[in-house]
Design a protein around this motif. Sequence first.
Motif, PDB file in Angstrom:
ATOM      1  N   ASN A 120       0.851  -1.189   0.000  1.00  0.00           N
ATOM      2  CA  ASN A 120       0.000   0.000   0.000  1.00  0.00           C
ATOM      3  C   ASN A 120       0.885   1.236   0.000  1.00  0.00           C
ATOM      4  OD1 ASN A 120      -2.257  -1.601   2.285  1.00  0.00           O
ATOM      5  ND2 ASN A 120      -2.439  -1.460   0.078  1.00  0.00           N
ATOM      6  N   HIS A 124      -2.584  10.575   3.347  1.00  0.00           N
ATOM      7  CA  HIS A 124      -3.698  10.844   4.254  1.00  0.00           C
ATOM      8  C   HIS A 124      -3.682  12.320   4.648  1.00  0.00           C
ATOM      9  CE1 HIS A 124      -3.218   6.452   4.855  1.00  0.00           C
ATOM     10  NE2 HIS A 124      -4.524   6.470   5.085  1.00  0.00           N
ATOM     11  N   GLY A 139      -6.317   8.167   0.450  1.00  0.00           N
ATOM     12  CA  GLY A 139      -6.395   7.090  -0.525  1.00  0.00           C
ATOM     13  C   GLY A 139      -5.061   6.404  -0.694  1.00  0.00           C
ATOM     14  N   LEU A 140      -5.118   5.133  -1.117  1.00  0.00           N
ATOM     15  CA  LEU A 140      -3.922   4.311  -1.255  1.00  0.00           C
ATOM     16  C   LEU A 140      -3.957   3.538  -2.559  1.00  0.00           C
ATOM     17  CD1 LEU A 140      -3.886   2.643   2.301  1.00  0.00           C
ATOM     18  CD2 LEU A 140      -2.434   4.549   1.587  1.00  0.00           C
ATOM     19  N   ASP A 142      -3.075  -0.008  -4.006  1.00  0.00           N
ATOM     20  CA  ASP A 142      -3.075  -1.309  -3.336  1.00  0.00           C
ATOM     21  C   ASP A 142      -2.680  -2.378  -4.348  1.00  0.00           C
ATOM     22  OD1 ASP A 142      -3.553  -3.561  -1.837  1.00  0.00           O
ATOM     23  OD2 ASP A 142      -5.651  -3.124  -1.415  1.00  0.00           O
ATOM     24  N   ASP A 167      -7.764   2.225  -2.949  1.00  0.00           N
ATOM     25  CA  ASP A 167      -8.452   2.106  -1.665  1.00  0.00           C
ATOM     26  C   ASP A 167      -8.778   3.464  -1.076  1.00  0.00           C
ATOM     27  OD1 ASP A 167      -7.742  -0.488  -2.151  1.00  0.00           O
ATOM     28  OD2 ASP A 167      -6.647  -0.794  -0.275  1.00  0.00           O
ATOM     29  N   SER A 169      -9.000   5.087   2.644  1.00  0.00           N
ATOM     30  CA  SER A 169      -8.353   4.693   3.895  1.00  0.00           C
ATOM     31  C   SER A 169      -8.633   5.720   4.981  1.00  0.00           C
ATOM     32  CB  SER A 169      -6.841   4.547   3.688  1.00  0.00           C
ATOM     33  OG  SER A 169      -6.171   4.234   4.887  1.00  0.00           O
ATOM     34  N   GLN A 188      -6.580   1.568  11.805  1.00  0.00           N
ATOM     35  CA  GLN A 188      -6.611   1.892  10.385  1.00  0.00           C
ATOM     36  C   GLN A 188      -7.504   0.914   9.653  1.00  0.00           C
ATOM     37  OE1 GLN A 188      -2.785   2.305   8.460  1.00  0.00           O
ATOM     38  NE2 GLN A 188      -3.677   2.612   6.429  1.00  0.00           N
ATOM     39  N   ASN A 190      -8.732  -0.006   5.519  1.00  0.00           N
ATOM     40  CA  ASN A 190      -8.562   0.205   4.086  1.00  0.00           C
ATOM     41  C   ASN A 190      -9.653  -0.552   3.346  1.00  0.00           C
ATOM     42  OD1 ASN A 190      -6.184   1.543   4.763  1.00  0.00           O
ATOM     43  ND2 ASN A 190      -4.870  -0.185   4.231  1.00  0.00           N
ATOM     44  N   ARG A 231      -9.328  -4.451   4.892  1.00  0.00           N
ATOM     45  CA  ARG A 231      -8.178  -4.683   5.770  1.00  0.00           C
ATOM     46  C   ARG A 231      -8.295  -3.742   6.963  1.00  0.00           C
ATOM     47  NH1 ARG A 231      -4.815  -5.474   0.820  1.00  0.00           N
ATOM     48  NH2 ARG A 231      -4.037  -7.612   0.906  1.00  0.00           N
ATOM     49  N   GLN A 232      -8.102  -4.287   8.164  1.00  0.00           N
ATOM     50  CA  GLN A 232      -8.111  -3.490   9.387  1.00  0.00           C
ATOM     51  C   GLN A 232      -6.861  -3.792  10.192  1.00  0.00           C
ATOM     52  OE1 GLN A 232     -12.292  -2.801  11.218  1.00  0.00           O
ATOM     53  NE2 GLN A 232     -12.279  -4.917  10.543  1.00  0.00           N
TER      54      GLN A 232
END
Length: 287
Positions: A120, A124, A139-140, A142, A167, A169, A188, A190, A231-232
């Motif tokens: 990633n 932010h 945003g990311l 991925d 993603d 995020s 976090q 995503n 994803r967390q």
Amino acid sequence: MMTARNMKLPKPIIPVICTVLLLCSSAMQAQLPATAEGLEQSRLVTRATMYGVGLTNVFDTYLSPQEYTGIDFRVSRESMRMTRWMDGRLSLQSFFQADLGYTRNKADNNNTFSALANWNYGLHYNFPITGNFKLLAGGLADLNGGFVYNLRNTNNPASARAYINLDVSGMAIWNLRIKNYPLTLRYQVNLPLMGVMFSPHYGQSYYEIFSLGNSSGVVKFTSLHNQPSLRQMLTADFPVGRAKMRFAYIWDAQQSHVNDIKTHTYSHVFMVGFVKELYLLKNKRKK
């Protein structure tokens, strides 16, 4: 437990996402002006390397109609720093992780190996709420690549995993003290919004794709309708002597329904590692 058959995110997660988004939107009205101290933070880089182990659940109808459960080994490398963009309010994150899973089916007569590398990279925007608590939204990019290998299959023994997502995020970072002992907590999440995925058609061999050239339709557009993934990560940073350690819990749910093939990989992983804070050297101006 979720299944790839219903392709839905777990209900307890949906309120969490909504809460994060609502907090981020309300925090936009509480922005604080950037300071010289904030710009100086752009030189501070936080890096963390972690190792972990956990449980994983792997399902891929290209290989088998059964779910496989077992152990997951994982390593990660993260780098975060503030930038000078947008008055020093944008932070840059790079997060790489790789995992290796060894699983067995419920009938206890077959095993699979699985591996996935994930990177990633993105930005932010920081919303300070108080002096020790802030929310981040951004945003990311991925990127994901890996495979699942079934030890008993002879015709199609392996299934490739290759997909790229954009993603959304969000983060919450809280610096606190417990009896004068400093602690940093971070949550976090995503959520992939759109991307592209490589996937053979159901029953199509990789020999047909790469040797015979029958590659029509093996790259598909993905979004929440056919790749509802999440994803967390929850981390806790704390000093131990002169070093700083990090404990982390990662809940990783990757699933898809593309070209009549259903897949999922659900992982619960506990990780531990060390955190380093480094200062970038200032660039010297040429006279």
